[in-house]
Design a protein around this motif. Structure first.
Motif, short mmCIF file in Angstrom:
data_model
loop_
_atom_site.label_atom_id
_atom_site.label_comp_id
_atom_site.label_asym_id
_atom_site.label_seq_id
_atom_site.Cartn_x
_atom_site.Cartn_y
_atom_site.Cartn_z
N UNK A 112 0.85 -1.19 0.00
CA UNK A 112 0.00 0.00 0.00
C UNK A 112 0.88 1.25 0.00
N UNK A 113 0.23 2.37 -0.28
CA UNK A 113 0.90 3.67 -0.26
C UNK A 113 -0.13 4.72 0.10
N UNK A 114 0.32 5.90 0.43
CA UNK A 114 -0.60 6.99 0.76
C UNK A 114 -0.79 7.89 -0.45
N UNK A 115 -2.04 8.28 -0.66
CA UNK A 115 -2.38 9.20 -1.76
C UNK A 115 -3.57 10.03 -1.31
N UNK A 120 -3.72 0.81 -2.89
CA UNK A 120 -2.82 -0.26 -3.33
C UNK A 120 -1.60 0.29 -4.07
N UNK A 121 -0.52 -0.47 -4.00
CA UNK A 121 0.66 -0.15 -4.81
C UNK A 121 0.28 -0.25 -6.28
N UNK A 122 1.02 0.46 -7.12
CA UNK A 122 0.78 0.37 -8.56
C UNK A 122 0.95 -1.08 -9.00
N UNK A 123 0.09 -1.51 -9.93
CA UNK A 123 0.14 -2.88 -10.43
C UNK A 123 -1.22 -3.33 -10.91
#
Length: 187
Positions: A3-6, A12-15
């Motif tokens: 995961x990441x913050x946006x 989710x992480x890019x993919x």
């Protein structure tokens, strides 16, 4: 990292992610006899979401097998599979392909794309509520969502109906589509 913050959301992480069919429901609701609602769902479908580095550049595709329609009543399901409605022999799939995503604020988004039913393609706007992301007890990344929209079935060639003696029609023109789901990283 899964995961990441946006914009204040854990995403989710890019993919590329696939729909988890065991934890996704594709349903619909339509008025019956102008007085009640009938609910149904599709049990055979597949889909992918490709999360981009810029989440607003992400894409989604969905394919639904029309023969898998289920309202809980065999005779009604048979009628819905017939040429009066989905004509599953001629049109075995309903598809959706996203074109753009707009952030509405917080966890709400609009996803605009092409919905194809009976070889008729119309642009539709989906209301998407992002449900969050994390890792399940088995170590697999998962994220969830709720989607809704309303379409006029007659625009897709689903025009069969029957007038009622008391006024109105047997089957409503508007169909509400509701999807509750989860996605996992593609294998």
């Amino acid at each position: 990292m899964t995961t990441r913050n946006w914009n204040g959301l854990t995403i989710p992480a890019a993919g590329t992610y696939t729909l988890d069919v065991a934890h996704t429901t594709i349903g619909f609701v339509v008025k019956h006899m102008m007085v009640s609602k009938v609910r149904g769902s599709f049990s055979d479908f597949s889909g992918t979401v490709t999360i981009a580095e810029d989440p607003l550049q992400s894409t989604a595709e969905l394919t639904i097998k029309t023969e898998s329609i289920n309202t809980g009543v065999a005779d009604r399901d048979g009628h819905l599979r017939s040429d009066d409605f989905l004509s599953v022999e001629k049109f075995p799939e309903i598809t959706f392909k996203s074109k753009r995503i707009v952030a509405e604020g917080g966890d709400e988004f609009k996803v605009v794309g092409d919905l194809t039913i009976r070889d008729v393609t119309k642009e539709v706007e989906l209301d998407v509520e992002y449900g969050g992301a994390g890792t399940n007890p088995w170590g697999q990344a998962v994220w969830g969502f709720s989607i809704s929209t309303e379409v006029d079935r007659e625009e897709f060639g689903l025009t069969w109906n029957q007038a009622l003696e008391t006024g109105g029609v047997l089957v409503g023109k508007k169909v509400k589509i509701e999807i509750e789901g989860e996605a996992n990283p593609a294998a």
